[in-house]
Design a protein around this motif. Structure first.
Motif, PDB file in Angstrom:
ATOM      1  N   UNK A  12       9.381 -34.639   2.240  1.00  0.00           N
ATOM      2  CA  UNK A  12       9.382 -33.856   0.997  1.00  0.00           C
ATOM      3  C   UNK A  12       7.981 -33.348   0.669  1.00  0.00           C
ATOM      4  N   UNK A  13       6.963 -34.186   0.766  1.00  0.00           N
ATOM      5  CA  UNK A  13       5.606 -33.757   0.441  1.00  0.00           C
ATOM      6  C   UNK A  13       5.117 -32.670   1.384  1.00  0.00           C
ATOM      7  N   UNK A  14       5.452 -32.775   2.659  1.00  0.00           N
ATOM      8  CA  UNK A  14       5.072 -31.735   3.619  1.00  0.00           C
ATOM      9  C   UNK A  14       5.778 -30.422   3.301  1.00  0.00           C
ATOM     10  N   UNK A  15       7.048 -30.492   2.956  1.00  0.00           N
ATOM     11  CA  UNK A  15       7.810 -29.282   2.623  1.00  0.00           C
ATOM     12  C   UNK A  15       7.261 -28.625   1.360  1.00  0.00           C
ATOM     13  N   UNK A  16       6.877 -29.440   0.374  1.00  0.00           N
ATOM     14  CA  UNK A  16       6.268 -28.892  -0.858  1.00  0.00           C
ATOM     15  C   UNK A  16       4.950 -28.186  -0.529  1.00  0.00           C
ATOM     16  N   UNK A  17       4.153 -28.771   0.364  1.00  0.00           N
ATOM     17  CA  UNK A  17       2.891 -28.147   0.779  1.00  0.00           C
ATOM     18  C   UNK A  17       3.169 -26.830   1.509  1.00  0.00           C
ATOM     19  N   UNK A  18       4.220 -26.802   2.310  1.00  0.00           N
ATOM     20  CA  UNK A  18       4.594 -25.576   3.014  1.00  0.00           C
ATOM     21  C   UNK A  18       5.013 -24.499   2.007  1.00  0.00           C
ATOM     22  N   UNK A  19       5.785 -24.876   0.996  1.00  0.00           N
ATOM     23  CA  UNK A  19       6.200 -23.914  -0.032  1.00  0.00           C
ATOM     24  C   UNK A  19       4.990 -23.393  -0.799  1.00  0.00           C
ATOM     25  N   UNK A  20       4.044 -24.256  -1.045  1.00  0.00           N
ATOM     26  CA  UNK A  20       2.795 -23.854  -1.719  1.00  0.00           C
ATOM     27  C   UNK A  20       2.064 -22.797  -0.884  1.00  0.00           C
ATOM     28  N   UNK A  21       2.014 -23.008   0.441  1.00  0.00           N
ATOM     29  CA  UNK A  21       1.376 -22.031   1.319  1.00  0.00           C
ATOM     30  C   UNK A  21       2.138 -20.707   1.299  1.00  0.00           C
TER      31      UNK A  21
ATOM     32  N   UNK B 234      10.787 -26.278  -3.540  1.00  0.00           N
ATOM     33  CA  UNK B 234      10.338 -24.963  -4.010  1.00  0.00           C
ATOM     34  C   UNK B 234       9.411 -25.092  -5.213  1.00  0.00           C
ATOM     35  N   UNK B 235       9.422 -26.244  -5.875  1.00  0.00           N
ATOM     36  CA  UNK B 235       8.428 -26.493  -6.927  1.00  0.00           C
ATOM     37  C   UNK B 235       7.008 -26.339  -6.382  1.00  0.00           C
ATOM     38  N   UNK B 236       6.800 -26.618  -5.100  1.00  0.00           N
ATOM     39  CA  UNK B 236       5.477 -26.431  -4.510  1.00  0.00           C
ATOM     40  C   UNK B 236       4.993 -24.998  -4.677  1.00  0.00           C
ATOM     41  N   UNK B 237       5.878 -24.030  -4.457  1.00  0.00           N
ATOM     42  CA  UNK B 237       5.529 -22.613  -4.647  1.00  0.00           C
ATOM     43  C   UNK B 237       5.382 -22.291  -6.131  1.00  0.00           C
ATOM     44  N   UNK B 238       6.330 -22.754  -6.932  1.00  0.00           N
ATOM     45  CA  UNK B 238       6.305 -22.442  -8.367  1.00  0.00           C
ATOM     46  C   UNK B 238       5.058 -23.007  -9.046  1.00  0.00           C
ATOM     47  N   UNK B 239       4.654 -24.195  -8.640  1.00  0.00           N
ATOM     48  CA  UNK B 239       3.468 -24.810  -9.244  1.00  0.00           C
ATOM     49  C   UNK B 239       2.203 -24.027  -8.899  1.00  0.00           C
ATOM     50  N   UNK B 240       2.096 -23.545  -7.653  1.00  0.00           N
ATOM     51  CA  UNK B 240       0.926 -22.754  -7.292  1.00  0.00           C
ATOM     52  C   UNK B 240       0.885 -21.459  -8.104  1.00  0.00           C
ATOM     53  N   UNK B 241       2.024 -20.799  -8.258  1.00  0.00           N
ATOM     54  CA  UNK B 241       2.054 -19.559  -9.036  1.00  0.00           C
ATOM     55  C   UNK B 241       1.677 -19.809 -10.491  1.00  0.00           C
ATOM     56  N   UNK B 242       2.152 -20.904 -11.053  1.00  0.00           N
ATOM     57  CA  UNK B 242       1.786 -21.240 -12.436  1.00  0.00           C
ATOM     58  C   UNK B 242       0.287 -21.508 -12.548  1.00  0.00           C
ATOM     59  N   UNK B 243      -0.259 -22.241 -11.586  1.00  0.00           N
ATOM     60  CA  UNK B 243      -1.697 -22.536 -11.607  1.00  0.00           C
ATOM     61  C   UNK B 243      -2.523 -21.258 -11.457  1.00  0.00           C
TER      62      UNK B 243
END
Length: 157
Positions: A59-68, A112-121
């Motif tokens: 899960x943590x790796x997938x969140x990091x991938x979504x962030x990228x 997908x929160x990984x992507x959403x969190x980066x966009x919010x930041x």
């Protein structure tokens, strides 16, 4: 603080957009809308965390991938707009995330929160959070664990 400055402060400076892997445009600008094609978690020409979530990808790796993917989406939007400065005032309208996972995996929203969190930041609480879909799939291009596409609105040009 600008979007580019926020990203540098987060330790994820905006780079060049990932090159297309097939026949499509990474982003299209139409009026005040920027439609960004599905972004894979590419960094420096390499795919981050290939495989399926629940089968070799955590899960943590997938969140990091979504962030990228979100960082790549911002880079594609900046290229379509002509500069990083044009990201100022941009708003997320929709994020659609696809997660390659094993049957029974049900944490697509957390990935997908990984992507959403980066966009919010990067864009702030008001502009960085939009409508969203998080969908599980059997596989994605190049063996990616996640792919994310975006619809942004820009200030009138």
């Amino acid at each position: 603080m600008s979007v580019a400055e926020r990203l540098r402060e987060l330790g994820v400076p905006l780079g060049s957009p990932a090159r297309p892997l097939a026949l499509y445009r990474p982003a299209l600008l139409r009026g005040e809308l920027v439609l960004v094609s599905g972004q894979l978690p590419m960094r420096d020409g390499a795919l981050l965390h290939p495989g399926r979530v629940g089968d070799g990808v955590g899960l943590d790796e997938a969140r990091a991938a979504a962030r990228q993917c979100a960082l790549n989406g911002l880079a594609a939007a900046a290229a379509a707009l002509g500069s990083e400065a044009a990201l100022e005032g941009m708003r997320v309208l929709r994020t659609a995330g696809y997660v390659a996972a094993t049957p029974g995996f049900d944490q697509q929203p957390e990935v997908i929160d990984g992507a959403s969190e980066l966009l919010r930041e990067a864009l702030g609480d008001e502009n960085g959070v939009g409508a969203r879909a998080a969908i599980g799939v059997a596989s994605l291009p190049r063996g990616a664990c996640v792919e994310v596409e975006f619809l942004f609105a820009t200030e009138a040009r």
